[in-house]
Design a protein around this motif. Structure first.
Motif, mmCIF file in Angstrom:
data_model
loop_
_atom_site.group_PDB
_atom_site.id
_atom_site.type_symbol
_atom_site.label_atom_id
_atom_site.label_comp_id
_atom_site.label_asym_id
_atom_site.label_seq_id
_atom_site.Cartn_x
_atom_site.Cartn_y
_atom_site.Cartn_z
ATOM 1 N N THR A 157 0.843 -1.195 0.000
ATOM 2 C CA THR A 157 0.000 0.000 0.000
ATOM 3 C C THR A 157 0.881 1.249 0.000
ATOM 4 N N ASN A 173 1.773 -3.209 4.721
ATOM 5 C CA ASN A 173 0.871 -2.129 5.095
ATOM 6 C C ASN A 173 1.701 -0.879 5.363
ATOM 7 N N PRO A 176 -5.441 -1.167 6.987
ATOM 8 C CA PRO A 176 -4.508 -2.271 7.258
ATOM 9 C C PRO A 176 -5.186 -3.491 7.877
#
Length: 235
Positions: free
Chosen positions: A8, A77, A106
């Motif tokens: 991400t 994450n 997350p």
């Protein structure tokens, strides 16, 4: 066969540095970010898809863009956003945005991929912040959310270790990225006073390459010196 990683905030900063490192380790990387067109980096095995982690409904849509979900062995994450101000001056919209990006997204991504990661004996990395460990003036919302993310990672480590899923929490101090574009402070000019995204990626690489059975659940990363500076604004 290339392993698959999900990252991400992969279009810039720490997320992009991690993605480049993973590509060199023979991973195919599926990244999520708000504005893929702003990323100039290209690679045949780097797939940067549009998604807004401020909206939990976009997470299933992003995962559907990954053709070989069952081969995912790594989740990073990393995405983050920060707004600092006295609590009474911070808008509900900014508070909600930070909650969604730092905690809700997350947890939802981890929940969605845990069964696959168990099957593949994979890994999960969380990128935390020293703000989640220290008192930060006007940073109480951001710091509290990072502290929550830290605690989730620590609890998850114990929950998943019995399934050979390795959970790691990296806690960097001030890092020279675009993170500070919304803040009134920024890294000092002294190169010993900040970390680089590539240094964080290097630590992750060292952890990934260690297959000795040793697991490092948590690492705090700090520059040699502590210096920050306030931005100068022209009137």
């Amino acid at each position: 066969m290339r392993k698959i990683a999900v990252v991400t905030g992969a279009s810039r900063g720490i997320g992009l540095a991690i993605s480049k490192m993973l590509l060199k380790l023979n991973y195919t990387v599926y990244g999520i970010c708000r504005n893929p067109n702003r990323c100039d980096f290209k690679d045949d095995h780097f797939h940067l898809n549009k998604g807004d982690l401020r909206d939990p409904k976009t997470i299933p849509d992003f995962l559907k863009t990954i053709p070989d979900q069952e081969k995912i062995s790594l989740l990073v994450n990393n995405a983050g956003v920060a707004y600092f101000s006295p609590i009474e001056e911070m808008s509900p919209e900014k508070i909600t945005e930070m909650i969604q990006v730092h905690v809700t997204a997350p947890i939802l991504l981890t929940q969605a991929l845990t069964r696959i990661l168990k099957k593949n004996e994979g890994r999960i990395f969380f990128i935390g912040s020293v703000s989640g460990m220290e008192i930060s003036p006007w940073g109480n919302v951001y710091g509290s959310l990072k502290a929550g993310l830290h605690h989730f990672a620590r609890l998850l480590f114990d929950e998943l270790r019995k399934y050979s899923v390795k959970v790691h929490l990296l806690i960097p101090d001030i890092t020279k990225t675009e993170f500070y574009e919304h803040l009134n402070i920024e890294p000092d000019t002294d190169p010993k006073s900040y970390l680089l995204p590539e240094q964080i990626a290097t630590i992750m690489k060292q952890i990934l390459l260690d297959d000795s059975g040793l697991v490092i659940p948590e690492v705090v990363l700090k520059p040699e010196l502590f210096k920050i500076k306030r931005k100068k604004y022209q009137s």
